[in-house]
Enzyme design. Structure first.
Site, short mmCIF file in Angstrom:
data_model
loop_
_atom_site.label_atom_id
_atom_site.label_comp_id
_atom_site.label_asym_id
_atom_site.label_seq_id
_atom_site.Cartn_x
_atom_site.Cartn_y
_atom_site.Cartn_z
N HIS A 168 -3.30 7.04 3.37
CA HIS A 168 -3.81 5.80 2.79
C HIS A 168 -5.17 5.53 3.43
CE1 HIS A 168 -4.34 1.73 1.62
NE2 HIS A 168 -3.93 1.19 2.75
N CYS A 210 0.81 -1.22 0.00
CA CYS A 210 0.00 0.00 0.00
C CYS A 210 0.84 1.27 0.00
CB CYS A 210 -0.93 0.00 1.21
SG CYS A 210 -2.10 -1.37 1.22
N ASN A 215 -10.76 0.97 0.27
CA ASN A 215 -9.30 0.92 0.33
C ASN A 215 -8.80 0.49 -1.05
OD1 ASN A 215 -6.63 -0.01 0.60
ND2 ASN A 215 -6.94 -0.67 2.71
#
Length: 336
Positions: free
Chosen positions: A263, A116, A293
């Site tokens: 994030h 990520c 996400n």
């Protein structure tokens, strides 16, 4: 060192399929409202059959180039972040450059996978290349299709993730002595890793260990799995000191930061960030409910959202903050 780099343009791509949490509840036999309650995501986009990683990356880069007033022939490099590439080779960067009609021999391109935090890793790489004179203009794009690797027997994973792509085009910021303290720059960046949490967030299959030649006993090895509680404990333990070190490197405080672009890890993670990390919770960009996400695409998509909704203005200080598998943390402070 504070690389004198400027974000010339941003772009994003939203896949065609809108999937609501109510649909997921009905599709997988969950109680009404369970998917939203467990994820904080009301709807997310999932890629359709023709929406490949390279197509999404191409669209996001093309928009960033348009906003920068440039075309593919102006790029020296294209860096693509993706947890799962479109194919092992050639790279997604090569496929995207071909789709962009980039002239041969002009631009280099490569993929990276840092989970990520891949976009921030690509941003650091691009800034270093620009600062050393290796490149003049670089596109960094994260293109993620999470929907093809979800275990729908796990509500958290099934309901949390969305697909999408986000991009920036970076160039050298020209500054002189009188405006050196206000011109665009990457003031500081930092990446740290705690590998003791390596098993908390993973996809075991699909590489050289488990594949069509050496298949796993359990086909769920090809699907994403996570232990959110372990990840959150590590984040809560390490983020404050990590951020203190980054801000010290940048010579600023949290109060100086105009916008925080994190994030979009989870509703719990974003709530922790608002409550514990920043003294101005309203400055945190939160698009989780409408996007989910999006793995490494979360940060550039949220950044593009901030630019296009006029939440981020030239001269603002912006903090990019990501968490990823490993456990890994990455962050950057930029003067936009």
């Amino acid at each position: 060192m504070q690389p004198p780099v400027r974000i010339l343009g941003t772009g994003s791509y939203a896949p065609s399929l809108i999937v609501t949490s109510a649909e997921l509840d009905e599709r997988f036999g969950r109680a009404p409202g369970e998917s939203f309650a467990r994820s904080g995501v009301s709807e997310r986009r999932w890629a359709g059959p023709e929406e490949t990683s390279s197509r999404m990356a191409t669209a996001a880069v093309r928009e960033a180039l348009d906003r920068a007033g440039l075309d593919a022939g102006d790029l020296d490099a294209l860096i693509v972040s993706a947890v799962a590439p479109e194919q092992p080779m050639p790279t997604t960067a090569v496929l995207a450059l071909a789709a962009l009609d980039a002239p041969g021999g002009r631009c280099e391109g490569f993929d990276l996978n840092a989970s990520c935090i891949g976009f921030v890793t690509g941003l650091r790489t691009a800034a270093a290349g620009i600062a050393t004179g290796q490149w003049s203009r670089v596109a960094v794009v994260a293109s993620e299709i999470a929907s093809k690797g979800l275990d729908h027997g796990c509500v958290e994973a099934s309901a949390l993730f969305g697909d999408g792509a986000g991009a920036v085009v970076l160039g050298r910021a020209e500054s002189s002595e009188h405006d050196a303290e206000t011109s665009p720059a990457l003031l500081a960046s930092r990446v740290s890793l705690w590998p003791e949490a390596a098993r908390a967030c993973r996809i075991d299959g699909g590489g050289t260990r488990y594949n069509v030649m050496t298949p796993p006993e359990d086909p769920r090895a090809y699907l994403f799995s996570m232990d959110g509680a372990i990840l959150l404990r590590h984040v809560a333990r390490h983020v404050p000191q990590f951020l203190d070190a980054l801000l010290d490197d940048a010579g600023v405080t949290l109060a100086d930061i105009d916008l925080v672009v994190p994030h979009q890890a989870s509703g719990v993670g974003l709530r922790y960030l608002r409550e514990r990390v920043t003294p101005h919770p309203e400055r945190v960009v939160d698009i989780l409910a409408e996007h989910g996400n999006q793995i490494s695409a979360s940060i550039p998509v949220a950044l593009h959202h901030a630019v296009t909704t006029n939440r981020l203005h030239r001269g603002n200080l912006v903090l990019l903050l990501g968490t990823g598998a490993g456990l890994s943390l990455a962050a950057a402070v930029l003067r936009y």
